[in-house]
Every structure is written in C-alpha cells, then in structure tokens.
Enzyme design. Structure first.
Site, PDB file in Angstrom:
ATOM      1  CD  GLU A  57      -3.073  -1.116   2.134  1.00 22.75           C
ATOM      2  OE1 GLU A  57      -2.871  -0.471   3.174  1.00 22.75           O
ATOM      3  OE2 GLU A  57      -4.126  -1.722   1.912  1.00 22.75           O
TER       4      GLU A  57
ATOM      5  CD  GLU B 130      -4.090  -6.415   2.463  1.00 26.78           C
ATOM      6  OE1 GLU B 130      -4.858  -5.807   3.225  1.00 26.78           O
ATOM      7  OE2 GLU B 130      -2.873  -6.191   2.398  1.00 26.78           O
TER       8      GLU B 130
HETATM    9  C1  GAL Z   1      -4.410  -3.287   4.777  1.00 26.08           C
HETATM   10  C2  GAL Z   1      -2.970  -3.695   4.844  1.00 26.08           C
HETATM   11  C3  GAL Z   1      -2.805  -4.993   5.594  1.00 26.08           C
HETATM   12  C4  GAL Z   1      -3.514  -4.947   6.874  1.00 26.08           C
HETATM   13  C5  GAL Z   1      -4.932  -4.548   6.676  1.00 26.08           C
HETATM   14  C6  GAL Z   1      -5.593  -4.360   7.983  1.00 26.08           C
HETATM   15  O1  GAL Z   1      -4.586  -1.988   4.431  1.00 26.08           O
HETATM   16  O2  GAL Z   1      -2.412  -3.848   3.569  1.00 26.08           O
HETATM   17  O3  GAL Z   1      -1.443  -5.209   5.837  1.00 26.08           O
HETATM   18  O4  GAL Z   1      -2.875  -4.059   7.704  1.00 26.08           O
HETATM   19  O5  GAL Z   1      -5.018  -3.350   5.991  1.00 26.08           O
HETATM   20  O6  GAL Z   1      -5.146  -3.209   8.624  1.00 26.08           O
END
Ligand code: GAL
Length: 687
Positions: free
Chosen positions: A145, A315
């Site tokens: 990110e 994700e």
């Molecule tokens: C995303 C990030 C993950 C994890 C998730 C929950 O933005 O890429 O590593 O942190 O959020 O916070």
C-alpha cells in the site's frame, strides 16, 4: 491464467512452526492455491544489517508447496526494522505538521531518503536472488500500500524538500517561469533562489492541510509526491525484473485512495492488485455513512480501468475488522457475495486478509478466516464453499467487461480540490460516486479513466467537476463530441488552468463553447438545516421528454445563460429562481449536457436514463440493491446476478442459460435469496 488464484495472506512468522502444516492442509482443503507472504517480515529476514536469514521462510514455503500452494512474495519495505531506523533516523517521515514520526508503526519511511533507497536495494536484491528460481514463487508484491506515511498523508522532510526543488527546476526550467506560473506576486512570495521554495507544511491552525498555501505550489507538491512513490516502486521493479524475469510483479493498491496517481503507478506493474474491505470506511472515503455495494463496484472498476484488464484482489475482507474498534462482522454469505462481486468486476485472484486472526500487535482485532484460536468456524466454511464454486468459474477468469460508458476521474482535480474544497460538503469522489451509482442501478458497465487513458472509444463520457483543464483536453473533447460522443459536464468545470490558477474566462472556461452555456453567477449551498437563504437542498425541475420532474440540489448551484444550448432543467424558487440549471447542446453528431447543480439521487437517475437512451445504450433492470454484471468471453455472455440486500428478490433474468454455481439451466423469472448470487453462462442461441 486458467484458474482463479485463490488463497490468503499468510504470516507464518506470527505462529509456531509446528502449526504450519496444519494451516497448509486446511488451506488446501478449502481449495486454496495461493498465499502472499513476508510483506512485513524484514526484521526476520534481515535481523541485523547485512545478516540474512531465509531458513524459516524456506521451510514455510516448502510446507505450503507440499500442499499445492504457490507464493506471491512481498518485499518487506513497508516495515523498516528498528536497527535501520536507529542507524538512520532521517528515514522517518515528516508529516504536514512538520512532525517526524517515531518508530512503532509501519509505513514509517520517506520514499526519497538515500539511506532508505540503499536499504531497500539491498534487501530486495538479496531476497530476489534467493527466490528467483524457487518453484513455488511465481509473483512479487512490491512493498505494501504505497502512498501514505505512518503519521500523515505526505512526507515533508528536508530530503523531500530538496527533491521537490529539483523536480520544480525540471518542470518550470527557470524561476521566472515558476514565479509567473504560480502567481507568487501574491503576498510577496516571489522566489529568487530554488532553495527558498518550501514544502506545504500546515501553516494555519485549522482547515484542510493545504488551504493556506499557494494552490499552484500545493498542486505541484501533490504531483511531486505522487511521482516519488512511482519512482520508489520503480527502484524495486527494476531489481525484480532483472533478477526474476519470469515472475509477475504487482502491488496492492487501495481503490479510491487519492494521493498517488494510480495510472502512473500501474504502468510498471504486470497486474494491478487491490485491498477490498467492503465493511470499512477508509479515512479518505468520501461517502458519508461508509461503503455500499455501488462504491465497492466503483473501486473495482477503477482498479480494472488502470490497465484496462483483469486485476487481483490481494486482500479481500474475511472477518470483522479494525485496529482499536471493530467493524460489524460480515453477515453469513457476505464474504462469498463480496468475492463473487470482485470476480464479476474482473478479479482473477482472490486472496483473503488474513488467514488466522493475530494474537499480537496492532491488528489483534483485524479478523481473518480463522479466529484467534485457529479453529475453523463459520468463516472458514464459507470460504471453503467459495473455493469449490470458483472451480466452476475457471472458464470466465479472463473474460472482458465491455463498457461503453466512462467516467473521467482526474488526479489533478482530486488534488486541486484537496487544496481548496470550494464548498463545505463538496467531495469530488462523492460527485463521481453519484453518477456511478445512477449507472450501477441501471446495471450499465462503466470504466473510470483519467486524462491520460484513452476515452475516445467510449460512447458516453461523464466528467463531473472537471475543475482543472490541462493539455489539449477541450479540443479533444470537442472533436470526440462532433464525431458522435455524448459528454456530460457539470458545475465546477474549466475553473482552473494546469497550474491551479483560475482562468481568465467566463466559466466553464475553455468548455464554454462546447457546452453552449456561460455561468453568470454561482453559489455553494450550506449543509441541510443551515437555514435560508443558502441551506440546501434547493428545488429545480428537470424536463425530460416534455415531462417535468421535481428534483433538488444540495451543494452547488450555477446560474446559467444559454448560448446555443437547450434548457432541460430550471431552478424553482431560491436565489436563482427561473434560471437554467441543466442544458443540452448538439454539436455535429454528438451532444453535450451541462449540469449546473449537484443533483439528488432522483435527479441523477433521471439524467442518466436520458443520457443512456440518447446514446442507445441498453440498460438491464433489477430490483433495488440487486446488481447485474455482464462479462464476455469467446462470444459467450456470463451474467452475474448479485443480491446485496437481505431479502429474497424476484428477478427477470437478462438471459437464460446454465447457472454455473449449481449447474441448473434457468431462464425467465427466478428468485435470488438475500446475500446470494447467480452466475449464468448464456450461449448466443439462449439469448
Ligand atoms: C491493509 C494492509 C494490511 C492490513 C490490513 C488491515 O490496508 O495492507 O497489511 O494491515 O489493511 O489493517
């Protein structure tokens, strides 16, 4: 790609190694074939400067491979370890208040610091050399990110300031030109040496970060910082391409995240990935009240449009989420529905965040597929069901999503509004979201483009609040409309030149002739309840096919004078009573609609209905909150019917065929349960 990538973000370093085979087996049983690993594991891979240890990761990958699971490796640069920060505290970023971050979060680095570039180069080279021939590794995720910093939005450190000054020299060539482009005569800001130019740290107590700075400086700084992330990513991409030429390279983006030009960032990647948390309003979410299904669809479409091809979800939300406070848990069926929505919009990989909910650290409450204690439960069962279903969708993984409508979403406009939001509640992405939602409700496919993506192939282009005009956009728009394009422009268009200065023309500036209107006056509206005469909403009527429809505007009103355009909407009452508010002009074979007001849902809906009918674009009707998406592959249509509501809905199918999730042949009217979905393969003869 023949089968969808399906898996989880896995953190073996958070658990005892004895558990790893148990995890791998459960993943395999759920039909998983992919994990992302290591993107925060720098301190485990390089515990001391120059001392590397991959033994633990090798062992974890061996185990996963034995269960048929392949690996996307993350470079760990989002989490610089303590030894690095203590040797080079200058790596820590400085936020808009001029405060340097402390150690203890992640993303605590500045992307221009030389010491961080060297450390990055070292870890990425060693890691890529170690894994370049590993049979289980097939792709890399650069960092995690990119774009924000631990303690704020952009870095303002001395390294960034020097780099900004150099960037400005290249862009403006001489101080004379910069002074003139920025209008630095205002408040005696004329620069006589490049070193005098500041970075826009907050210089007033309140208001948006850049509100008191010269808007021209602010826009250039936003462009510059976006470039710093693109260049930092390039540093890693160069190493990976060189050492791992057969691996794919991706990065996990954040949907509508506004601070990096994602078109530029995506250029260096083989495939775009993104992180999809439907239950979680992000800090930059412009949508009051959080996300709904149309916003998620819009973010998917933006991600797909960056490279004009299928993408990955790196994700995908798999549980209740939050650091200190939790979002509500996904309802039974929702993880599956969100997954199918992702695939409907072009995802060819689904990776859930995360495998097992962590017991330690900041994200103890960011729930994964498994709960803290590692026992498979409801969420695991749902993911397992999806794993089985996805195998039935193999054939459509690379199907296209043909769109005839595009929405222009410009990073320059995002940043110019960031400096000066113009009206209390006005948000550029919210305006875009309103148009998107009206099209989404009619189940019309949409791409989201920037000035730099080709928009000429589309039949309809909607360009809400095209505030900053650069390059030859007006001439390009003119030629495209003449050739038959249907263009929708709105209030707050053509206001600024490429430097973020107001144009020396009546509004909408260089678009006046094209639109056939002139803005003679305008007003922002105050939030509802602020009282007369300027509290929104205000009434207007839209006249479509001779019928008058009462609608309203809540944030903005342009008073218009028409020069060659036909009036299709007028204010009723209020300060601009009787003035034209919405117009249409024919030019050559095309049309330009100018919308001088921020319309409510009903107004957007009527307008989009008119636009689609005018352009001859077919809509597909569905009950409220039921989304229908068509993908096409080798002449076959694949229809996704997604019921985002809780109640069953009767739906008239756009086409009959085989419902792939169940294998049944269906046509005509069917009932789709709440939070359920259908995927129909429709051969040409079944349409
Ligand atoms: C995303 C990030 C993950 C994890 C998730 C929950 O933005 O890429 O590593 O942190 O959020 O916070």
């Amino acid at each position: 790609m023949t089968e969808p990538l399906f898996g989880v973000d896995y953190y073996p370093e958070h658990w005892n190694a004895k558990r790893w085979p148990v995890d791998a087996k459960l993943m395999q049983q759920a039909g998983m074939n992919t994990v992302r690993l290591a993107e925060f594991a720098w301190s485990r891979m390089e515990p001391k400067e120059g001392y590397f240890d991959f033994a633990w990761l090798d062992e974890a990958i061996e185990i996963l491979m034995a269960y048929g699971i392949r690996v996307v490796l993350g470079t760990p640069t989002a989490a610089p370890p303590a030894w690095l920060i203590s040797a080079h505290p200058e790596i820590l970023p400085v936020n808009e208040d001029g405060q340097r971050a402390g150690f203890g979060m992640r993303r605590h680095y500045c992307p221009t610091q030389p010491a961080f570039w060297s450390a990055t180069q070292h870890i990425v080279e060693v890691m890529a050399t170690h894994y370049h021939e590993h049979p289980a590794v097939f792709a890399w995720q650069v960092d995690n990110e990119l774009g924000n910093i631990a303690n704020g939005i952009r870095c303002h450190c001395s390294s960034c300031r020097a780099a900004f000054q150099q960037w400005l020299q290249q862009r403006h060539e001489s101080l004379e030109r910069l002074n003139s482009a920025w209008g630095t005569v205002f408040w005696s800001q004329e620069y006589t040496a490049w070193e005098q130019i500041p970075v826009p740290v907050r210089n007033v107590r309140s208001g948006s970060p850049g509100s008191a700075h010269n808007p021209a400086l602010y826009l250039d700084f936003a462009r510059f910082t976006s470039d710093t992330w693109v260049r930092y990513q390039q540093l890693q991409v160069r190493i990976l391409r060189d050492l791992c030429p057969h691996h794919l390279i991706t990065h996990n983006l954040m949907g509508l995240f506004p601070y990096v030009d994602y078109v530029a960032l995506a250029q260096d990647l083989d495939v775009v990935s993104w992180d999809n948390y439907p239950r979680l309003p992000t800090p930059w979410s412009p949508f009051n009240g959080g996300w709904n299904a149309s916003h998620i669809a819009m973010a998917h479409d933006l991600m797909r449009s960056l490279k004009g091809r299928t993408f990955w979800v790196m994700e995908q939300q798999a549980g209740p989420s939050g650091w200190g406070r939790l979002s509500p848990t996904p309802l039974p069926g929702e993880i599956r529905l969100w997954t199918l929505q992702s695939i409907a919009h072009g995802a060819e990989a689904i990776v859930y965040f995360r495998w097992r909910t962590c017991r330690v650290g900041t994200e103890q409450y960011w729930h994964g597929v498994l709960p803290h204690d590692g026992t498979p439960g409801r969420r695991y069962q749902e993911v397992l069901q999806v794993g089985g279903e996805l195998r039935r969708l193999d054939e459509l993984v690379s199907a296209t999503l043909p769109a005839e409508v595009a929405i222009l979403r410009s990073y320059d406009v995002l940043w110019a509004f960031e400096a000066q939001p113009t009206a209390e509640a006005l948000s550029y992405d919210d305006q875009i979201g309103r148009y998107y939602r009206a099209l989404w409700r009619r189940n019309v496919a949409v791409d989201l483009v920037t000035e730099d993506r080709p928009w000429e192939p589309y039949r309809v282009l909607i360009a809400p609040c095209l505030f900053v005009l650069r390059d030859n956009i007006p001439a390009r728009l003119h030629a495209w409309v003449e050739a038959g394009g249907m263009l929708v422009l709105t209030f707050r268009s053509g206001v600024k030149d490429e430097h973020n200065n107001v144009v020396d023309l009546p509004l909408p500036g260089e678009l006046c002739e094209l639109a056939g209107v002139r803005v003679v006056d305008y007003t922002a509206l105050l939030p509802a309840g602020s009282g007369e005469p300027f509290g929104g909403p205000k009434s207007l009527e839209l006249i479509i096919d001779g019928t008058s429809h009462p609608v309203s505007t809540d944030m903005w009103m342009d008073e218009l004078e028409v020069n060659g355009a036909q009036v299709i909407g007028r204010y009723r009452g209020g300060v601009f009573d009787g003035s034209p508010a919405v117009t249409m002009r024919r030019i050559g074979a095309g049309k330009v609609i100018y919308v001088g007001a921020s319309l409510d849902d009903a107004g957007q809906d009527l307008l989009m209905g008119m636009v689609l009918a005018g352009a001859g674009i077919a809509e597909v009707s569905s009950p409220d909150n039921v989304e229908i998406v068509r993908r096409v592959h080798k002449g076959i249509d694949y229809w996704f019917i997604l019921n985002h509501g809780m109640a069953p809905q009767e739906i008239l199918l756009p086409a009959g065929g085989v419902e792939l999730l169940t294998g049944r042949t269906i046509s005509g009217k069917v009932v789709v349960n709440g939070l359920d979905a259908l995927v129909i393969r429709s051969q040409p003869e079944q349409r």
